[in-house]
Design a protein around this motif. Structure first.
Motif, mmCIF file in Angstrom:
data_model
loop_
_atom_site.group_PDB
_atom_site.id
_atom_site.type_symbol
_atom_site.label_atom_id
_atom_site.label_comp_id
_atom_site.label_asym_id
_atom_site.label_seq_id
_atom_site.Cartn_x
_atom_site.Cartn_y
_atom_site.Cartn_z
ATOM 1 N N VAL B 165 45.309 41.272 61.759
ATOM 2 C CA VAL B 165 44.333 42.055 61.032
ATOM 3 C C VAL B 165 44.356 41.599 59.853
ATOM 4 N N THR B 166 45.761 41.531 59.072
ATOM 5 C CA THR B 166 45.833 41.078 57.957
ATOM 6 C C THR B 166 45.391 39.794 57.479
ATOM 7 N N VAL B 167 45.738 38.801 58.624
ATOM 8 C CA VAL B 167 45.081 37.517 58.333
ATOM 9 C C VAL B 167 43.788 37.351 58.474
ATOM 10 N N ILE B 168 43.013 38.354 59.423
ATOM 11 C CA ILE B 168 41.809 38.183 59.237
ATOM 12 C C ILE B 168 41.151 38.558 57.940
ATOM 13 N N PHE B 169 41.578 39.576 57.404
ATOM 14 C CA PHE B 169 41.249 40.078 56.082
ATOM 15 C C PHE B 169 41.342 38.840 54.951
ATOM 16 N N THR B 170 42.595 38.391 54.998
ATOM 17 C CA THR B 170 42.825 37.312 54.274
ATOM 18 C C THR B 170 41.952 36.210 54.153
ATOM 19 N N ALA B 171 41.688 35.789 55.541
ATOM 20 C CA ALA B 171 40.595 34.747 55.604
ATOM 21 C C ALA B 171 39.206 35.153 55.297
ATOM 22 N N GLY B 172 38.818 36.199 55.593
ATOM 23 C CA GLY B 172 37.428 36.817 55.053
ATOM 24 C C GLY B 172 37.412 36.825 53.417
ATOM 25 N N MET B 173 38.520 37.202 52.778
ATOM 26 C CA MET B 173 38.400 37.017 51.317
ATOM 27 C C MET B 173 38.344 35.652 51.016
ATOM 28 N N GLY B 174 39.168 34.942 51.650
ATOM 29 C CA GLY B 174 39.303 33.333 51.232
ATOM 30 C C GLY B 174 37.872 32.884 51.221
ATOM 31 N N VAL B 175 36.962 32.965 52.515
ATOM 32 C CA VAL B 175 35.869 32.771 52.639
ATOM 33 C C VAL B 175 34.891 32.976 51.391
ATOM 34 N N LEU B 176 34.881 34.396 51.224
ATOM 35 C CA LEU B 176 34.094 35.042 50.176
ATOM 36 C C LEU B 176 34.546 34.345 48.797
ATOM 37 N N LEU B 177 35.650 34.004 48.400
ATOM 38 C CA LEU B 177 36.037 33.652 47.102
ATOM 39 C C LEU B 177 35.696 32.235 47.087
ATOM 40 N N LEU B 178 35.640 31.388 48.142
ATOM 41 C CA LEU B 178 35.449 29.860 48.071
ATOM 42 C C LEU B 178 34.120 29.788 47.872
ATOM 43 N N LEU B 179 33.042 30.493 48.616
ATOM 44 C CA LEU B 179 31.969 30.505 48.634
ATOM 45 C C LEU B 179 31.362 30.837 47.229
ATOM 46 N N GLY B 180 31.897 32.084 46.786
ATOM 47 C CA GLY B 180 31.290 32.532 45.798
ATOM 48 C C GLY B 180 31.482 31.787 44.469
ATOM 49 N N ILE B 181 32.812 31.144 44.379
ATOM 50 C CA ILE B 181 33.074 30.473 43.160
ATOM 51 C C ILE B 181 32.521 29.321 43.086
ATOM 52 N N ALA B 182 32.162 28.763 43.966
ATOM 53 C CA ALA B 182 31.571 27.332 44.214
ATOM 54 C C ALA B 182 30.250 27.657 43.518
ATOM 55 N N ARG B 183 29.498 28.732 44.258
ATOM 56 C CA ARG B 183 28.187 29.045 43.762
ATOM 57 C C ARG B 183 28.014 29.241 42.372
ATOM 58 N N ARG B 184 29.044 30.198 41.755
ATOM 59 C CA ARG B 184 28.967 30.526 40.516
ATOM 60 C C ARG B 184 29.162 29.185 39.500
ATOM 61 N N ARG B 185 29.881 28.306 39.666
ATOM 62 C CA ARG B 185 30.328 27.194 38.908
ATOM 63 C C ARG B 185 28.602 26.225 38.881
ATOM 64 N N ARG B 186 28.081 26.263 40.166
ATOM 65 C CA ARG B 186 26.873 25.626 40.203
ATOM 66 C C ARG B 186 25.932 25.957 39.474
ATOM 67 N N GLU B 187 25.809 27.188 39.690
ATOM 68 C CA GLU B 187 24.487 27.784 38.875
ATOM 69 C C GLU B 187 24.835 28.322 37.432
ATOM 70 N N GLY B 188 26.066 27.875 36.883
ATOM 71 C CA GLY B 188 26.424 28.170 35.589
ATOM 72 C C GLY B 188 26.862 29.446 35.425
ATOM 73 N N ALA B 189 26.220 30.780 35.560
ATOM 74 C CA ALA B 189 26.650 31.994 35.552
ATOM 75 C C ALA B 189 26.260 32.809 36.647
ATOM 76 N N GLY B 190 27.198 33.716 36.815
ATOM 77 C CA GLY B 190 26.436 34.665 37.629
ATOM 78 C C GLY B 190 26.928 35.444 38.831
ATOM 79 N N ALA B 191 25.990 35.988 39.324
ATOM 80 C CA ALA B 191 25.933 36.892 40.396
ATOM 81 C C ALA B 191 26.111 36.242 41.657
ATOM 82 N N SER B 192 27.198 36.543 42.542
ATOM 83 C CA SER B 192 27.063 36.233 43.900
ATOM 84 C C SER B 192 27.276 37.462 44.693
ATOM 85 N N GLU B 193 26.301 37.838 45.546
ATOM 86 C CA GLU B 193 26.361 38.878 46.278
ATOM 87 C C GLU B 193 26.128 38.398 47.802
ATOM 88 N N GLY B 194 26.342 39.301 48.650
ATOM 89 C CA GLY B 194 26.250 39.282 50.157
ATOM 90 C C GLY B 194 27.448 38.689 50.894
#
Lengths: 116, 203
Positions: B165-194
């Motif tokens: 379960v810890t592995v799944i949790f870590t993987a889920g956080m990893g996916v969120l962070l990866l997609l969230g950070i990439a989005r923020r960098r591209r859009e300049g500033a901002g909110a990533s939700e969902g």
């Protein structure tokens, strides 16, 4: 029937070889992840094959049966399947992030952009 | 041991071999397809054939996990990722020879390794001798669960499952962070939700 005793292992090895080829040869990162997943399923197949007992049934205790296959490989592989999906999700997220940064998921093109 | 009492195993081995042939064929098709969408769908078929094979090999719990997670969730992830990254694979310029050599070398070593393994279904194999009989004989009395796979997963090796379960949790956080950070960098500033899937879906 003697010649058939190792056929599961050899099929698993064939799958592992196809998976390894798909990790190294293609340039597309998604294709590499597909190859990684295939390599993992090959290992699952080896484990489950080890657990099979001739004439056995699924390891759910019932008075009608007295020979069961080994439950331990099943437990390990259940965990491994879930972990493999987790790693696949992280890999695909990395690929999507690479697509955003480079505009491509082809390794050759990414290398070319890095060299510039 | 009275194998005859529990049904013929000869038919099992032919079903087994048929499924293995289908698996290898599906794997070859997945690797050769240039259309990634088609490759993802054939990969789903591959997982479903694998699930059928798990049933033949008595691993019913693994079979429904494979059908739900391998054929279901993996295919959904693949389709979302392919929607975001494009469905056509470019023809690689590199030579395939090193890849073929590497996989042949690994395959050869592995086949050499299998020669010492006990035969398929051998009840005297070392894997069948140590703790497995204990679980099969005492598992129901000790845990109250007739399904020994569940008993081991949730009771004897509960900490292992906690780690999973810890592995799944870590993987889920990893996916969120990866997609969230990439989005923020591209859009300049901002909110990533969902959620991660939702974000991938919108791409």
């Amino acid at each position: 029937m003697e010649a058939l005793t190792h056929v599961n292992y050899w099929a698993a090895i064939a799958l592992a070889m196809i998976g390894l080829y798909a990790i190294i040869a293609p340039s597309n990162l998604v294709k590499k992840l597909i190859g990684l997943g295939m390599f993992q399923t090959a290992i699952f197949l080896i484990y489950i094959t080890v657990g099979k007992v001739e004439g056995g049934t699924a390891p759910i205790i019932d008075p009608a049966y007295d020979v069961y296959s080994n439950p331990l490989p099943h437990v390990l592989i259940l965990t491994a399947i879930v972990v493999s999906v987790s790693t696949l999700a992280v890999g695909l997220a990395l690929t999507v992030a690479i697509k955003r940064a480079y505009g491509t998921v082809e390794e050759d093109d990414i290398d070319e952009q890095d060299r510039r | 041991m009275e194998p005859e009492a529990q049904g013929p195993s000869a038919i099992d081995i032919y079903v087994d071999i048929l499924l293995l042939v289908l698996l290898v064929a599906a794997a070859l098709v997945v690797v050769t397809l240039r259309n990634m969408l088609a490759a993802a769908l054939v990969l789903g078929i591959y997982s479903l054939v694998m699930a059928a094979l798990w049933v033949v090999l008595d691993a019913v719990d693994v079979a429904f996990t494979e059908a739900a997670v391998g054929a279901g969730v993996t295919t959904v992830f693949m389709l979302l990722a392919i929607a975001a990254t494009g469905r056509h694979e470019k023809i690689a310029h590199r030579r395939p020879l090193p890849a073929i050599a590497a996989s042949l070398a690994v395959g050869g070593l592995l086949i050499y390794g299998t020669l010492d393994l006990p035969g398929f279904g051998d009840p005297e194999a070392p894997a069948q001798q140590h703790v497995a009989p204990h679980y099969l004989e005492h598992g129901e009395a000790e845990t109250g669960v007739p399904n020994i796979v569940t008993a081991v997963l949730a009771s004897y090796r509960g900490f292992d499952t906690l780690g999973e379960v810890t592995v799944i949790f870590t993987a889920g956080m990893g996916v969120l962070l990866l997609l969230g950070i990439a989005r923020r960098r591209r859009e300049g500033a901002g909110a990533s939700e969902g959620g991660s899937e939702g974000e991938r879906d919108r791409e």
